[in-house]
Design a protein around this motif. Structure first.
Motif, short mmCIF file in Angstrom:
data_model
loop_
_atom_site.label_atom_id
_atom_site.label_comp_id
_atom_site.label_asym_id
_atom_site.label_seq_id
_atom_site.Cartn_x
_atom_site.Cartn_y
_atom_site.Cartn_z
N MET A 243 -4.62 0.94 14.85
CA MET A 243 -4.76 1.58 13.53
C MET A 243 -5.95 2.52 13.53
O MET A 243 -6.93 2.32 14.24
CB MET A 243 -4.87 0.53 12.42
CG MET A 243 -5.92 -0.53 12.61
SD MET A 243 -5.93 -1.63 11.19
CE MET A 243 -4.44 -2.54 11.50
N GLY B 130 1.47 -3.31 15.83
CA GLY B 130 0.04 -3.60 16.02
C GLY B 130 -0.35 -5.00 15.57
O GLY B 130 0.38 -5.67 14.86
N VAL C 60 0.87 -1.18 0.00
CA VAL C 60 0.00 0.00 0.00
C VAL C 60 0.91 1.23 0.00
O VAL C 60 1.85 1.30 0.80
CB VAL C 60 -0.90 0.03 1.26
CG1 VAL C 60 -1.93 1.16 1.15
CG2 VAL C 60 -1.62 -1.30 1.47
N MET D 257 -4.32 5.93 6.68
CA MET D 257 -4.45 5.14 7.88
C MET D 257 -3.15 5.25 8.65
O MET D 257 -2.07 5.06 8.08
CB MET D 257 -4.73 3.69 7.50
CG MET D 257 -5.39 2.89 8.59
SD MET D 257 -5.93 1.31 7.92
CE MET D 257 -7.17 0.88 9.11
#
Ligand code: ADP
Length: 453
Positions: free
Chosen positions: A172, A166, A134, A160
């Motif tokens: 997030m 995480g 991404v 984001m």
């Protein structure tokens, strides 16, 4: 020839403990099943060569207790530990401890787990191998909010903010406007410090209507890195997969093959060993890597059904040090498979449903497989994940698989507790799902519509 190990301790519970036990038996390996006090009477515990109680029902005091697991291995003479999924399966420190005790951790090296557990490091490794990611920040975000603002503006809103450490859908936050960025950064950074002991954050483009498509890999320690096929797991609720299928419908097979080959290449570069899954978001004809799971996954079954392989057996063979007797050309996919996760939960409120099962009628017939540890009379404990069975069907094509799933679900009868079987029946009548290719928001949108009706 002496094998690296001939006794495996299964450090998990439920359906996956039984799945691993079956694979061990095929390989003529002895098994030790550990269990909490709550799982003492479970049927699969009785199937193992040895069983050891490792603590009281709460997972933190049993299945998540490394010292208890290692003590059980020592006491029984088990030389390898299979972590299954969940619990300690992606805990690099645990993998290290297992190996430090002279035992084999049935999984990748602790270093691989650690790299993939840091999502910034994982993305960097993927970019190096040519796996599409991404679009987003290069590495960790700076502390200065204004500098982050410039990065976000370049990437383009919505973005984001994600914590490098995480997991499980935590750490997030979506940011739609520049005015919301500073607050979102502060909250996510505080959360990352508190929950993941890693304050690093990164930023990426937020994709509005993606599908979740993933690639299964299998690698040995002798230079064979294979991708075994793709799965579509877009049908989710609260980031939890509900239905998975293989192959992903309606996506160009040449494109998937190219992505699969990039995943195998990434494994080659990382020196990855064992099974793993590359998770992607798929939108507008393009794939974007989001994370790698360095363990066996719940939904490995649909890949087994379409590829005709026993993935758990192969995983253990690789841990034994064996060379895979397979090349990429041997990996051929046939037909279509669908898995319905049967959970002990209310089909409307989704509240977990514990209690004694008084009726347990399972479906059968060609192309129908049920992976479950449950037998009639069992008590579903409130202490663990609500997954009680995986109903997996295989058909000549997707249509055939959908019909088999529908017929199988009509045969499955569970009483004494609530299950999500009615939800699965509903999903199989959903025109959009039947057409194939729904987004990760589809199930929640459908549920919201149902509530509004
Ligand atoms: P976790 O390790 O917490 O599961 P993931 O990186 O796998 O985190 O992301 C979990 C889910 O969050 C994804 O399945 C997807 O639904 C959503 N998500 C993650 N990154 C993005 C993104 N860039 N755009 C849109 N949705 C995303």
């Amino acid at each position: 020839m002496t094998r690296r190990f001939d006794k495996v301790l299964i450090a998990n519970r439920g359906e996956i403990a039984l799945r691993i036990l079956r694979a061990c038996r095929l390989l003529d390996l002895e098994t030790v099943v550990v269990h909490s006090e709550a799982d003492r009477a479970a049927g699969y515990v009785g199937l193992a060569d040895q069983a050891v109680c490792i603590g009281p029902p709460p997972a933190a005091r049993s299945y998540l207790n490394p010292a208890a697991l290692l003590l059980a291995a020592e006491a029984t003479g088990a030389q390898a530990i299979h972590p299954g999924y969940g619990f300690l399966s992606e805990d690099a420190a645990f993998a290290e401890r297992v190996e430090a005790c002279g035992l084999t951790f049935i999984g990748p090296s602790a270093a691989s787990i650690r790299t993939m557990g840091d999502k910034i490091a994982a993305k960097r490794a993927m970019q190096a191998a040519g796996v599409p990611c991404v679009p987003g920040s290069e590495g960790a975000l700076p502390d200065d909010a204004a500098a982050v603002g410039r990065i976000a503006a370049t990437v383009g809103y919505p973005v984001m903010i994600k914590a490098a450490g995480g997991g499980g859908g935590r750490g997030m936050r979506v940011v739609r406007f520049a005015s919301e960025l500073a607050d979102a950064l502060a909250i996510t950074r505080a959360e990352a410090r508190r929950a993941f002991a890693n304050p690093d954050l990164y930023l990426e483009k937020f994709l509005e209507r993606p599908r979740h498509v993933e690639i299964q890999v299998l690698c040995d320690a002798h230079g064979t890195e294979l991708w075994l096929g793709d799965r579509d797991c877009s049908l989710q609720r609260r980031n939890q997969k509900v239905v998975e299928e293989a192959p992903a419908p309606g996506i160009d097979r040449d494109l998937i093959a190219r992505i699969g080959e990039r995943c195998a290449e990434a494994c080659r570069q990382l020196g990855y060993r064992g099974v793993g899954t590359f998770e992607f978001l798929y939108e507008d004809g393009a794939f974007f890597f989001i994370e790698m799971n360095t363990r066996l996954q719940v939904e490995h079954t649909v890949t087994e059904m379409t590829g005709g392989l026993d993935i758990v057996q192969k995983q253990i063979e690789v841990a034994l040090g064996e060379k895979l007797a397979l090349t990429q050309a041997d990996v051929t996919l046939s037909g279509h498979a669908i898995e319905c996760r049967i959970n002990a939960e209310d089909p409307v409120s989704f509240a977990p449903s514990a209690g004694r099962i008084t009726r347990w009628d399972l479906p059968g017939g060609p192309g129908v497989r049920v992976d479950s540890h449950i037998t009639c009379g069992d008590v579903v404990s409130p202490h663990y994940d609500s997954l009680i069975a995986k109903l997996v069907v295989h058909g000549a094509d997707r249509r055939d698989a959908l019909e088999r799933a529908r017929a199988a679900l009509s045969e499955m009868k569970v009483e004494g507790i609530s299950t999500n079987i009615p939800l699965h029946r509903d999903i199989l009548q959903d025109d959009a799902f039947r057409a194939g290719g729904v987004t990760i928001h589809h199930l929640e949108e459908r549920l919201a519509q149902g509530r509004a009706r």
